[in-house]
Every structure is written in C-alpha cells, then in structure tokens.
Design a protein around this motif. Structure first.
Motif, PDB file in Angstrom:
ATOM      1  N   ASP A 171       0.983  -1.299   0.161  1.00 52.09           N
ATOM      2  CA  ASP A 171      -0.018   0.089   0.049  1.00 52.09           C
ATOM      3  C   ASP A 171       1.014   1.192  -0.112  1.00 52.09           C
ATOM      4  O   ASP A 171       0.541   2.097  -0.677  1.00 52.09           O
ATOM      5  N   HIS A 184       2.405   1.597  -3.363  1.00 54.01           N
ATOM      6  CA  HIS A 184       1.193   2.012  -4.348  1.00 54.01           C
ATOM      7  C   HIS A 184       0.997   3.639  -4.150  1.00 54.01           C
ATOM      8  O   HIS A 184       1.102   4.286  -5.188  1.00 54.01           O
ATOM      9  N   ALA A 185       1.108   4.078  -2.966  1.00 53.54           N
ATOM     10  CA  ALA A 185       0.879   5.330  -2.553  1.00 53.54           C
ATOM     11  C   ALA A 185       2.078   6.294  -3.160  1.00 53.54           C
ATOM     12  O   ALA A 185       1.821   7.498  -3.895  1.00 53.54           O
ATOM     13  N   GLN A 186       3.161   5.799  -2.978  1.00 52.19           N
ATOM     14  CA  GLN A 186       4.360   6.422  -3.411  1.00 52.19           C
ATOM     15  C   GLN A 186       4.365   6.716  -4.952  1.00 52.19           C
ATOM     16  O   GLN A 186       4.614   7.638  -5.514  1.00 52.19           O
ATOM     17  N   ILE A 187       3.971   5.430  -5.689  1.00 51.41           N
ATOM     18  CA  ILE A 187       3.989   5.748  -7.088  1.00 51.41           C
ATOM     19  C   ILE A 187       2.944   6.723  -7.455  1.00 51.41           C
ATOM     20  O   ILE A 187       3.046   7.256  -8.494  1.00 51.41           O
ATOM     21  N   GLU A 188       1.964   6.652  -6.957  1.00 56.40           N
ATOM     22  CA  GLU A 188       0.873   7.681  -7.148  1.00 56.40           C
ATOM     23  C   GLU A 188       1.444   9.000  -7.152  1.00 56.40           C
ATOM     24  O   GLU A 188       1.089   9.877  -7.828  1.00 56.40           O
ATOM     25  N   THR A 189       2.046   9.364  -6.243  1.00 57.46           N
ATOM     26  CA  THR A 189       2.569  10.586  -5.916  1.00 57.46           C
ATOM     27  C   THR A 189       3.553  10.905  -6.808  1.00 57.46           C
ATOM     28  O   THR A 189       3.631  12.147  -7.212  1.00 57.46           O
ATOM     29  N   LEU A 221       3.604   9.633 -10.054  1.00 55.53           N
ATOM     30  CA  LEU A 221       3.108  10.028 -11.203  1.00 55.53           C
ATOM     31  C   LEU A 221       2.565  11.345 -11.345  1.00 55.53           C
ATOM     32  O   LEU A 221       2.636  12.050 -12.307  1.00 55.53           O
ATOM     33  N   GLN A 222       1.670  11.767 -10.155  1.00 53.26           N
ATOM     34  CA  GLN A 222       1.358  13.044 -10.129  1.00 53.26           C
ATOM     35  C   GLN A 222       2.362  14.079 -10.186  1.00 53.26           C
ATOM     36  O   GLN A 222       2.135  15.135 -10.869  1.00 53.26           O
ATOM     37  N   ASN A 229       3.255  14.514 -14.102  1.00 51.45           N
ATOM     38  CA  ASN A 229       2.544  15.180 -14.659  1.00 51.45           C
ATOM     39  C   ASN A 229       2.302  16.529 -14.385  1.00 51.45           C
ATOM     40  O   ASN A 229       2.080  17.390 -15.298  1.00 51.45           O
TER      41      ASN A 229
END
Length: 172
Positions: free
Chosen positions: A7, A10-15, A17-18, A21
């Motif tokens: 988890d 996954h949270a760090q990957i989302e961060t 990516l954001q 972008n």
C-alpha cells in the motif's frame, strides 16, 4: 522482498506520477510546463529539478540529431490537432503551417542550471516524446530504491523491466 508494504509503495507511485504530470503535462493547465509555455516574458524562469533534467536531455538529443528531435514542436503538434486542444476537422493552411514552423526551434531555448529563458513568447515546449519515458525511469528508480528487483513499469507504451516476471521467467 519479504515484508514489503504494498500500500505504501502504491501510494508513493501515485505521488511520483502526479508530480511528474504536474511538472511536464501540456494537458494540465497549471502544470509547470503549461505555465512556462504561457510565460511571454524574456526573463529567466526557475525550473524544478526534474523538468530541468528532462529539458537538458531533450536539448542534448536535439543537438545530436541536428533538430530531428525538437521539443519546441508544440505549435505544429497543436496545429495538427495532436495537442491538448484536440482534433482538427480540416488540414491546416500552408501559411498556418509556415507560421507554426517559424515558432519552433530548440536553439530558441536558453538553459542554465535550474532555469530557462525562451527566445520569443510563442515558443511552446511539448515533452510528450520524452516525459513518459522519464516517468518510467522515475518509478523504476523508486522501486529499486525500495529493494524491488523484479518489476515491469509501463506508462503509455514506454516500458522498463528488470528481473523476472511473477512466473519466474524473463519479462517478454
């Protein structure tokens, strides 16, 4: 590795990516790149480390390819309907194409450590040809920093793989 917090990863990957972008997208109106593209002053503009690195790599490839790769191609990308404004219904007029070409040119970018200056207010940078690959590298580097040695990262067709698949064989 054992004991991995999926988890948190996954949270760090989302961060990550954001963040990428928000720095490099032409589709996000308040991204660092969109703000830079709208900046019409001839003044130096400070850059995030990531955007500065991608622009530096881009200019190096532009120079080595004698301009075949050029991140200032944005006016043409947009004119032909491949940018954030969407598709076009008819072919652009020759004079519009010539006007857009005149706005392009990687040599119109001055880059110093951590800052950029555009020569001309219409200069529009489009990192679509390099930003996804950079994002893949950012994620892969993060996974490796967490001790993950078997991964496949894919963003929009850009891929980086290391180690073995979940089946135990090489990635294909």
């Amino acid at each position: 590795p054992d004991g991995i917090d999926k988890d948190a990863i996954h949270a760090q990957i989302e961060t990550l990516l954001q963040r990428t972008n928000q720095q490099m997208s032409t589709y996000i109106k308040d991204s660092e790149l969109s703000l830079l593209n709208r900046n019409s002053t001839p003044e130096w503009v400070e850059l995030s480390d990531d955007l500065a690195q991608v622009l530096e790599m881009s200019l190096e490839v532009s120079q080595k390819s004698a301009g075949a790769f050029d991140v200032t191609v944005g006016p043409l990308v947009n004119l032909w309907g491949f940018g954030p404004k969407g598709r076009i219904e008819t072919r652009p007029a020759a004079e519009d194409i010539a006007r857009a070409q005149a706005q392009c040119g990687y040599e119109k970018i001055e880059l110093e450590t951590g800052r950029i200056r555009k020569q001309g207010p219409a200069l529009y940078i489009d990192l679509s040809a390099i930003a996804k690959g950079y994002g893949v590298d950012v994620l892969a580097d993060y996974l490796e920093s967490e001790g993950i040695e078997d991964y496949l990262v894919e963003i929009g067709g850009e891929i980086r793989a290391k180690g073995h698949s979940m089946r135990g064989d090489a990635w294909r």
